[in-house]
Scaffold this motif. Structure first.
Motif, short mmCIF file in Angstrom:
data_model
loop_
_atom_site.label_atom_id
_atom_site.label_comp_id
_atom_site.label_asym_id
_atom_site.label_seq_id
_atom_site.Cartn_x
_atom_site.Cartn_y
_atom_site.Cartn_z
N UNK A 86 0.79 -1.23 0.00
CA UNK A 86 0.00 0.00 0.00
C UNK A 86 0.81 1.27 0.00
N UNK A 87 2.12 1.16 -0.06
CA UNK A 87 2.98 2.35 -0.09
C UNK A 87 2.84 3.03 -1.45
N UNK A 88 2.63 4.35 -1.45
CA UNK A 88 2.51 5.05 -2.73
C UNK A 88 3.89 5.19 -3.36
N UNK A 89 3.89 5.37 -4.68
CA UNK A 89 5.16 5.56 -5.39
C UNK A 89 5.86 6.81 -4.87
N UNK A 90 5.08 7.86 -4.58
CA UNK A 90 5.67 9.09 -4.05
C UNK A 90 6.32 8.85 -2.70
N UNK A 91 5.69 7.98 -1.90
CA UNK A 91 6.17 7.77 -0.54
C UNK A 91 7.34 6.83 -0.42
N UNK A 92 7.62 6.07 -1.48
CA UNK A 92 8.74 5.13 -1.42
C UNK A 92 10.06 5.90 -1.49
N UNK A 93 10.98 5.55 -0.65
CA UNK A 93 12.30 6.17 -0.65
C UNK A 93 13.36 5.12 -0.96
N UNK A 94 14.50 5.60 -1.44
CA UNK A 94 15.62 4.70 -1.68
C UNK A 94 16.04 4.04 -0.38
N UNK A 95 15.97 4.77 0.72
CA UNK A 95 16.32 4.22 2.02
C UNK A 95 15.42 3.04 2.37
N UNK A 96 14.11 3.19 2.13
CA UNK A 96 13.17 2.12 2.45
C UNK A 96 13.41 0.90 1.57
N UNK A 97 13.68 1.13 0.29
CA UNK A 97 13.96 0.01 -0.62
C UNK A 97 15.23 -0.71 -0.19
N UNK A 98 16.26 0.05 0.16
CA UNK A 98 17.53 -0.55 0.58
C UNK A 98 17.33 -1.39 1.83
N UNK A 99 16.57 -0.87 2.80
CA UNK A 99 16.33 -1.62 4.03
C UNK A 99 15.56 -2.90 3.75
N UNK A 100 14.58 -2.81 2.87
CA UNK A 100 13.75 -3.97 2.54
C UNK A 100 14.57 -5.04 1.81
N UNK A 101 15.47 -4.58 0.92
CA UNK A 101 16.27 -5.52 0.13
C UNK A 101 17.49 -6.02 0.89
N UNK A 102 17.83 -5.36 1.99
CA UNK A 102 19.00 -5.76 2.75
C UNK A 102 20.31 -5.36 2.10
N UNK A 103 20.30 -4.21 1.41
CA UNK A 103 21.51 -3.70 0.76
C UNK A 103 21.72 -2.25 1.19
N UNK A 104 22.85 -1.69 0.84
CA UNK A 104 23.11 -0.29 1.12
C UNK A 104 22.55 0.61 0.03
N UNK A 105 22.32 1.87 0.37
CA UNK A 105 21.82 2.82 -0.64
C UNK A 105 22.78 2.94 -1.81
N UNK A 106 24.07 2.88 -1.54
CA UNK A 106 25.06 3.00 -2.61
C UNK A 106 24.91 1.88 -3.63
N UNK A 107 24.51 0.70 -3.15
CA UNK A 107 24.29 -0.43 -4.06
C UNK A 107 23.18 -0.11 -5.05
N UNK A 108 22.13 0.53 -4.57
CA UNK A 108 21.02 0.90 -5.45
C UNK A 108 21.46 1.99 -6.42
N UNK A 109 22.17 2.99 -5.91
CA UNK A 109 22.57 4.11 -6.78
C UNK A 109 23.61 3.69 -7.82
N UNK A 110 24.31 2.58 -7.59
CA UNK A 110 25.20 2.07 -8.63
C UNK A 110 24.43 1.50 -9.80
N UNK A 111 23.19 1.13 -9.52
CA UNK A 111 22.36 0.50 -10.55
C UNK A 111 21.36 1.46 -11.17
N UNK A 112 20.82 2.35 -10.37
CA UNK A 112 19.80 3.31 -10.83
C UNK A 112 20.18 4.71 -10.36
N UNK A 113 20.12 5.70 -11.24
CA UNK A 113 20.53 7.05 -10.85
C UNK A 113 19.58 7.73 -9.87
N UNK A 114 18.29 7.28 -9.88
CA UNK A 114 17.31 7.91 -9.00
C UNK A 114 16.12 6.97 -8.82
#
Length: 203
Positions: free
Chosen positions: A39-67
Motif C-alpha cells: 500500500x505504499x505510494x510511489x511518491x512515498x517510497x524512498x531509496x532508504x526504504x527500498x535498501x532496508x527492505x532488500x538488505x543492501x546499502x543505498x550505494x548499491x542501489x545508486x550504482x544500478x539506478x541514478x534515481x
C-alpha cells in the motif's frame, strides 16, 4: 519479508570489474514490489526504504539506478515479465493463453503494485510513456492473434481489433488491480472472458 545482505550477496562490493549480481538486482526490484503491494505510494517510497527492505546499502542501489524514478521504471518493466507464446492453433485458444498470462498468481501482487503506481503514471509523462512501452508489445501480440483469426475466417471480417484488445485487457486489469467485481470467479477467468467476447466476434 526483508532480505539480508548475507542471503543476497552484493558482488558489487567485491572490487571493481566484477559483474553486477543479478540476485541483488532482483532483490531490489522485489523490495519495490513488496512496498507497493503493502500500500505504499510511489511518491512515498524512498531509496532508504527500498535498501532496508532488500538488505543492501543505498550505494548499491545508486550504482544500478541514478534515481528513484529510474528504479520504478525498471520495476514496471520487470513486472510484466516475458511475453507469452501463443500456439497458433486457434484465435480462441491463443487469446486464452494471453489473458491467462495476465491472471497468474504472481499478477495478483503485481496488480496491487500497479494500482499504487497509477498516480505516478498520471503525474509523470515519462512513467506513462514507459508503461505504454511495456504494454504495447502485449497489445500487438493480441492484435496479431485477432488479425490471424480474421484472416483464417474464425473471426468476423469487420471485427474492431483495437476495441477487442481493450475489451479483453480492461476487465483483466480491473480484476488484477481492484478485484473490481468479486462476483466474477477466478477459476477459468481467461476462458470465460474470451468466450464471452468471442460470442460477438465469431464469423
Amino acid at each position: 519479508m526483508t532480505l539480508s545482505v548475507d542471503a543476497v550477496p552484493d558482488q558489487d562490493r567485491k572490487g571493481p570489474g566484477r559483474p553486477r549480481s543479478a540476485r541483488v538486482d532482483e532483490a531490489i526490484v522485489e523490495a519495490v514490489f513488496e512496498l507497493l503491494s503493502a500500500g505504499q505510494s510511489a511518491d512515498g517510497i524512498s531509496i532508504e526504504a527500498v535498501a532496508a527492505k532488500a538488505g543492501v546499502g543505498k550505494a548499491t542501489i545508486y550504482r544500478r539506478w541514478p534515481n528513484k524514478e529510474a528504479l520504478l521504471i525498471d520495476a514496471v518493466l520487470a513486472m510484466k515479465g516475458p511475453l507469452p507464446e501463443p500456439r497458433g492453433e486457434s484465435a480462441r485458444d491463443d487469446l486464452v493463453i494471453l489473458v491467462a498470462a495476465m491472471r497468474n498468481k504472481r499478477m495478483e501482487q503485481y496488480g496491487k503494485a500497479t494500482a499504487c503506481l497509477m498516480p505516478e503514471l498520471f503525474k509523470s509523462p515519462e512513467m506513462h510513456r514507459v508503461y505504454q512501452g511495456v504494454a504495447e508489445p502485449r497489445r500487438e501480440l493480441m492484435r496479431s492473434v485477432l488479425r490471424r483469426g480474421i484472416a483464417s475466417g474464425e473471426l468476423r471480417a469487420d471485427l474492431d481489433v483495437e476495441m477487442s484488445v481493450l475489451v479483453l485487457s480492461g476487465p483483466t486489469l480491473a480484476q488484477n488491480m481492484l478485484r473490481w467485481n468479486p462476483n466474477v470467479p477466478d477459476d477459468n477467468f481467461a476462458e470465460s472472458l474470451v468466450d464471452f467476447v468471442l460470442r460477438g466476434a465469431h464469423a
